[in-house]
Design a protein around this motif. Structure first.
Motif, PDB file in Angstrom:
ATOM      1  N   LEU A 124      21.824  -6.148  49.663  1.00  0.00           N
ATOM      2  CA  LEU A 124      23.110  -6.371  49.018  1.00  0.00           C
ATOM      3  C   LEU A 124      22.931  -7.560  48.094  1.00  0.00           C
ATOM      4  N   PHE A 125      23.506  -7.473  46.901  1.00  0.00           N
ATOM      5  CA  PHE A 125      23.412  -8.598  45.977  1.00  0.00           C
ATOM      6  C   PHE A 125      24.601  -8.599  45.021  1.00  0.00           C
ATOM      7  N   GLY A 164      10.710   1.410  43.192  1.00  0.00           N
ATOM      8  CA  GLY A 164      11.211   2.758  43.443  1.00  0.00           C
ATOM      9  C   GLY A 164      12.646   2.760  43.941  1.00  0.00           C
ATOM     10  N   ILE A 165      13.596   2.718  43.049  1.00  0.00           N
ATOM     11  CA  ILE A 165      15.008   2.681  43.416  1.00  0.00           C
ATOM     12  C   ILE A 165      15.447   4.047  43.940  1.00  0.00           C
ATOM     13  N   ILE A 166      15.919   4.063  45.165  1.00  0.00           N
ATOM     14  CA  ILE A 166      16.501   5.276  45.747  1.00  0.00           C
ATOM     15  C   ILE A 166      17.995   5.306  45.428  1.00  0.00           C
ATOM     16  N   LYS A 167      18.626   4.135  45.520  1.00  0.00           N
ATOM     17  CA  LYS A 167      20.068   4.045  45.297  1.00  0.00           C
ATOM     18  C   LYS A 167      20.410   2.661  44.753  1.00  0.00           C
ATOM     19  N   LEU A 168      21.289   2.619  43.763  1.00  0.00           N
ATOM     20  CA  LEU A 168      21.824   1.369  43.232  1.00  0.00           C
ATOM     21  C   LEU A 168      23.285   1.634  42.905  1.00  0.00           C
ATOM     22  N   ASP A 169      24.170   1.222  43.813  1.00  0.00           N
ATOM     23  CA  ASP A 169      25.600   1.494  43.666  1.00  0.00           C
ATOM     24  C   ASP A 169      26.406   0.209  43.694  1.00  0.00           C
ATOM     25  N   SER A 170      27.479   0.213  42.914  1.00  0.00           N
ATOM     26  CA  SER A 170      28.434  -0.880  42.943  1.00  0.00           C
ATOM     27  C   SER A 170      29.244  -0.785  44.233  1.00  0.00           C
ATOM     28  N   LEU A 171      29.459  -1.912  44.904  1.00  0.00           N
ATOM     29  CA  LEU A 171      30.223  -1.917  46.146  1.00  0.00           C
ATOM     30  C   LEU A 171      31.723  -2.003  45.904  1.00  0.00           C
ATOM     31  N   ILE A 172      32.112  -2.945  45.067  1.00  0.00           N
ATOM     32  CA  ILE A 172      33.530  -3.170  44.796  1.00  0.00           C
ATOM     33  C   ILE A 172      33.700  -3.285  43.276  1.00  0.00           C
ATOM     34  N   VAL A 173      34.594  -2.499  42.726  1.00  0.00           N
ATOM     35  CA  VAL A 173      34.827  -2.534  41.281  1.00  0.00           C
ATOM     36  C   VAL A 173      35.262  -3.933  40.853  1.00  0.00           C
ATOM     37  N   HIS A 174      34.701  -4.405  39.783  1.00  0.00           N
ATOM     38  CA  HIS A 174      35.000  -5.717  39.175  1.00  0.00           C
ATOM     39  C   HIS A 174      34.506  -6.910  39.994  1.00  0.00           C
ATOM     40  N   ASP A 175      33.771  -6.667  41.079  1.00  0.00           N
ATOM     41  CA  ASP A 175      33.254  -7.768  41.886  1.00  0.00           C
ATOM     42  C   ASP A 175      31.791  -8.065  41.559  1.00  0.00           C
ATOM     43  N   SER A 205      29.153  -6.708  42.836  1.00  0.00           N
ATOM     44  CA  SER A 205      28.279  -6.669  44.006  1.00  0.00           C
ATOM     45  C   SER A 205      27.714  -5.260  44.146  1.00  0.00           C
ATOM     46  N   TYR A 206      26.470  -5.188  44.638  1.00  0.00           N
ATOM     47  CA  TYR A 206      25.741  -3.918  44.651  1.00  0.00           C
ATOM     48  C   TYR A 206      25.027  -3.683  45.974  1.00  0.00           C
ATOM     49  N   HIS A 207      24.795  -2.408  46.252  1.00  0.00           N
ATOM     50  CA  HIS A 207      23.995  -1.951  47.387  1.00  0.00           C
ATOM     51  C   HIS A 207      22.743  -1.322  46.791  1.00  0.00           C
ATOM     52  N   LEU A 208      21.586  -1.815  47.190  1.00  0.00           N
ATOM     53  CA  LEU A 208      20.300  -1.384  46.646  1.00  0.00           C
ATOM     54  C   LEU A 208      19.433  -0.841  47.778  1.00  0.00           C
ATOM     55  N   ILE A 209      18.877   0.356  47.574  1.00  0.00           N
ATOM     56  CA  ILE A 209      17.921   0.916  48.528  1.00  0.00           C
ATOM     57  C   ILE A 209      16.622   1.172  47.772  1.00  0.00           C
ATOM     58  N   LEU A 210      15.523   0.628  48.312  1.00  0.00           N
ATOM     59  CA  LEU A 210      14.218   0.727  47.654  1.00  0.00           C
ATOM     60  C   LEU A 210      13.257   1.601  48.459  1.00  0.00           C
ATOM     61  N   LYS A 211      12.472   2.372  47.760  1.00  0.00           N
ATOM     62  CA  LYS A 211      11.450   3.211  48.389  1.00  0.00           C
ATOM     63  C   LYS A 211      10.306   2.349  48.906  1.00  0.00           C
ATOM     64  N   ASN A 212       9.855   1.398  48.086  1.00  0.00           N
ATOM     65  CA  ASN A 212       8.739   0.500  48.425  1.00  0.00           C
ATOM     66  C   ASN A 212       9.279  -0.915  48.585  1.00  0.00           C
ATOM     67  N   ASP A 213       9.690  -1.257  49.784  1.00  0.00           N
ATOM     68  CA  ASP A 213      10.325  -2.547  50.061  1.00  0.00           C
ATOM     69  C   ASP A 213       9.303  -3.685  50.005  1.00  0.00           C
ATOM     70  N   PRO A 214       9.443  -4.602  49.023  1.00  0.00           N
ATOM     71  CA  PRO A 214       8.500  -5.719  48.917  1.00  0.00           C
ATOM     72  C   PRO A 214       8.845  -6.895  49.826  1.00  0.00           C
ATOM     73  N   GLY A 215      10.037  -6.860  50.447  1.00  0.00           N
ATOM     74  CA  GLY A 215      10.491  -7.955  51.291  1.00  0.00           C
ATOM     75  C   GLY A 215      11.458  -8.872  50.558  1.00  0.00           C
ATOM     76  N   ARG A 266      23.534 -13.876  41.643  1.00  0.00           N
ATOM     77  CA  ARG A 266      24.117 -14.972  42.428  1.00  0.00           C
ATOM     78  C   ARG A 266      23.498 -15.077  43.808  1.00  0.00           C
ATOM     79  N   TYR A 267      23.249 -13.940  44.459  1.00  0.00           N
ATOM     80  CA  TYR A 267      22.592 -13.933  45.772  1.00  0.00           C
ATOM     81  C   TYR A 267      22.002 -12.553  46.005  1.00  0.00           C
ATOM     82  N   ILE A 268      21.027 -12.483  46.898  1.00  0.00           N
ATOM     83  CA  ILE A 268      20.498 -11.211  47.378  1.00  0.00           C
ATOM     84  C   ILE A 268      20.176 -11.391  48.860  1.00  0.00           C
ATOM     85  N   GLU A 269      20.525 -10.400  49.670  1.00  0.00           N
ATOM     86  CA  GLU A 269      20.299 -10.496  51.114  1.00  0.00           C
ATOM     87  C   GLU A 269      20.003  -9.105  51.675  1.00  0.00           C
TER      88      GLU A 269
END
Length: 81
Positions: free
Chosen positions: A10-11, A30-41, A43-53, A68-71
């Motif tokens: 999440l970032f 390798g982006i599997i999914k990149l979606d906005s979580l809340i409109v106008h906020d 913030s995004y949900h990211l799912i990666l095929k090859n997770d680098p950590g 601003r942040y990634i977690e």
């Protein structure tokens, strides 16, 4: 049981960042999914095929300068009373 979903993050970005910029930033993993979580906020949900950590993504986000942040995406568990 794991506390985080593997390969999921999440970032949030600063104003004015486009989805195309984000896709370019994370495409090497390798982006599997990149979606906005809340409109106008921005913030995004990211799912990666090859997770680098998280450490690698934090460095990449810092160099980009517009995140601003990634977690990691935490798994929430319901506890019985």
């Amino acid at each position: 049981m794991p506390m985080f979903k593997e390969g999921e993050y999440l970032f949030a970005t600063e104003a004015g960042v486009t989805v195309e910029e984000l896709r370019s930033l994370f495409s090497e993993f390798g982006i599997i999914k990149l979606d906005s979580l809340i409109v106008h906020d921005r913030s995004y949900h990211l799912i990666l095929k090859n997770d680098p950590g998280l450490a690698t993504l934090e460095k990449k986000a810092s160099a980009f300068g517009k995140i601003r942040y990634i977690e990691k995406n935490q798994i929430l568990q319901k506890y019985k009373k």
